[in-house]
Scaffold this motif. Structure first.
Motif, PDB file in Angstrom:
ATOM      1  N   LEU A  31      17.166 -35.361  22.460  1.00 24.18           N
ATOM      2  CA  LEU A  31      15.985 -35.739  23.274  1.00 24.18           C
ATOM      3  C   LEU A  31      16.128 -37.112  23.982  1.00 24.18           C
ATOM      4  CD1 LEU A  31      12.947 -34.493  20.879  1.00 24.18           C
ATOM      5  CD2 LEU A  31      13.906 -33.268  22.848  1.00 24.18           C
ATOM      6  N   GLY A  32      16.942 -37.811  23.423  1.00 28.45           N
ATOM      7  CA  GLY A  32      17.375 -39.016  24.012  1.00 28.45           C
ATOM      8  C   GLY A  32      17.944 -38.857  25.428  1.00 28.45           C
ATOM      9  N   ARG A  37       9.736 -38.787  32.054  1.00 26.56           N
ATOM     10  CA  ARG A  37       9.007 -37.668  32.820  1.00 26.56           C
ATOM     11  C   ARG A  37       9.413 -36.190  32.208  1.00 26.56           C
ATOM     12  NH1 ARG A  37       4.029 -37.914  34.679  1.00 26.56           N
ATOM     13  NH2 ARG A  37       3.887 -37.830  37.067  1.00 26.56           N
ATOM     14  N   GLU A  38      10.634 -36.141  32.005  1.00 21.91           N
ATOM     15  CA  GLU A  38      10.901 -34.994  31.360  1.00 21.91           C
ATOM     16  C   GLU A  38      10.309 -34.732  29.889  1.00 21.91           C
ATOM     17  OE1 GLU A  38      15.459 -34.315  33.601  1.00 21.91           O
ATOM     18  OE2 GLU A  38      15.156 -35.027  31.520  1.00 21.91           O
ATOM     19  N   LEU A  39      10.282 -35.772  29.081  1.00 21.22           N
ATOM     20  CA  LEU A  39       9.827 -35.862  27.903  1.00 21.22           C
ATOM     21  C   LEU A  39       8.212 -35.644  27.904  1.00 21.22           C
ATOM     22  CD1 LEU A  39      11.309 -38.867  26.062  1.00 21.22           C
ATOM     23  CD2 LEU A  39      11.472 -36.297  25.302  1.00 21.22           C
ATOM     24  N   GLU A  40       7.680 -36.297  29.046  1.00 21.18           N
ATOM     25  CA  GLU A  40       5.933 -35.690  29.170  1.00 21.18           C
ATOM     26  C   GLU A  40       6.013 -34.253  29.361  1.00 21.18           C
ATOM     27  OE1 GLU A  40       2.227 -37.555  31.478  1.00 21.18           O
ATOM     28  OE2 GLU A  40       4.479 -38.031  32.299  1.00 21.18           O
ATOM     29  N   SER A  71      15.939 -28.855  34.103  1.00 23.73           N
ATOM     30  CA  SER A  71      16.774 -30.051  33.834  1.00 23.73           C
ATOM     31  C   SER A  71      16.641 -29.929  32.165  1.00 23.73           C
ATOM     32  CB  SER A  71      16.240 -31.322  34.474  1.00 23.73           C
ATOM     33  OG  SER A  71      17.154 -32.239  33.898  1.00 23.73           O
ATOM     34  N   ILE A  72      15.340 -29.741  31.625  1.00 24.96           N
ATOM     35  CA  ILE A  72      15.203 -29.847  30.299  1.00 24.96           C
ATOM     36  C   ILE A  72      15.916 -28.842  29.457  1.00 24.96           C
ATOM     37  CG2 ILE A  72      13.404 -29.478  28.546  1.00 24.96           C
ATOM     38  CD1 ILE A  72      11.292 -30.889  30.622  1.00 24.96           C
ATOM     39  N   THR A  73      15.758 -27.561  30.128  1.00 25.71           N
ATOM     40  CA  THR A  73      16.319 -26.613  29.553  1.00 25.71           C
ATOM     41  C   THR A  73      18.218 -26.606  29.636  1.00 25.71           C
ATOM     42  OG1 THR A  73      16.264 -25.137  31.357  1.00 25.71           O
ATOM     43  CG2 THR A  73      14.773 -24.671  29.907  1.00 25.71           C
ATOM     44  N   ARG A  74      18.630 -27.148  30.884  1.00 25.21           N
ATOM     45  CA  ARG A  74      20.083 -27.373  30.783  1.00 25.21           C
ATOM     46  C   ARG A  74      20.583 -28.515  29.977  1.00 25.21           C
ATOM     47  NH1 ARG A  74      22.363 -31.196  33.227  1.00 25.21           N
ATOM     48  NH2 ARG A  74      20.538 -31.849  34.510  1.00 25.21           N
ATOM     49  N   LYS A  75      19.908 -29.482  29.769  1.00 27.54           N
ATOM     50  CA  LYS A  75      20.118 -30.632  29.117  1.00 27.54           C
ATOM     51  C   LYS A  75      20.021 -30.347  27.507  1.00 27.54           C
ATOM     52  CE  LYS A  75      18.794 -34.607  32.164  1.00 27.54           C
ATOM     53  NZ  LYS A  75      18.002 -35.746  32.187  1.00 27.54           N
ATOM     54  N   LEU A  76      19.185 -29.508  27.084  1.00 29.18           N
ATOM     55  CA  LEU A  76      18.849 -29.125  25.670  1.00 29.18           C
ATOM     56  C   LEU A  76      19.854 -27.904  25.198  1.00 29.18           C
ATOM     57  CD1 LEU A  76      15.387 -29.996  25.010  1.00 29.18           C
ATOM     58  CD2 LEU A  76      17.441 -31.330  24.837  1.00 29.18           C
TER      59      LEU A  76
END
Length: 105
Positions: A31-32, A37-40, A71-76
């Motif tokens: 998550l870091g 904004r992605e965290l939100e 972006s979230i799905t890619r990064k995680l």
């Protein structure tokens, strides 16, 4: 808990669940890598709203919500918004308590 891995999986008959599968294993420390904004966006996914509703709620454009979700799905390392929502639901308590307290590399 930092460092805890939580498997997200797709099960029998198209059912998707969290814990015990093999599609993706995500460490909470990942998550870091998300922006504030992605965290939100990630933290409100379990509420079940569509992109339009999320955009209104967060005061951003619908296409921006889509970009953040991509972006979230890619990064995680997730395969879908559903996996992201399930993971977010599992971690929702931690995210809503202190999303800024997430360790950043």
């Amino acid at each position: 808990m930092h460092g805890e891995k939580l498997p997200v999986y797709g099960g029998v008959n198209g059912r998707i669940g969290v814990g015990g599968g093999r599609l993706a294993s995500v460490d909470r420390s990942a998550l870091g890598v998300l922006t504030p904004r992605e965290l939100e966006v990630f933290s409100v996914l379990p509420d079940g709203e569509g992109n339009r509703e999320l955009a209104r709620r967060l005061g951003i454009a619908e296409r921006t919500v889509k970009a953040h979700l991509t972006s979230i799905t890619r990064k995680l390392g997730l395969r879908s918004r559903v996996e992201a929502a399930l993971l977010s639901a599992e971690w929702s308590h931690d995210l809503r308590l202190d999303p800024k307290g997430i360790h950043r590399p």
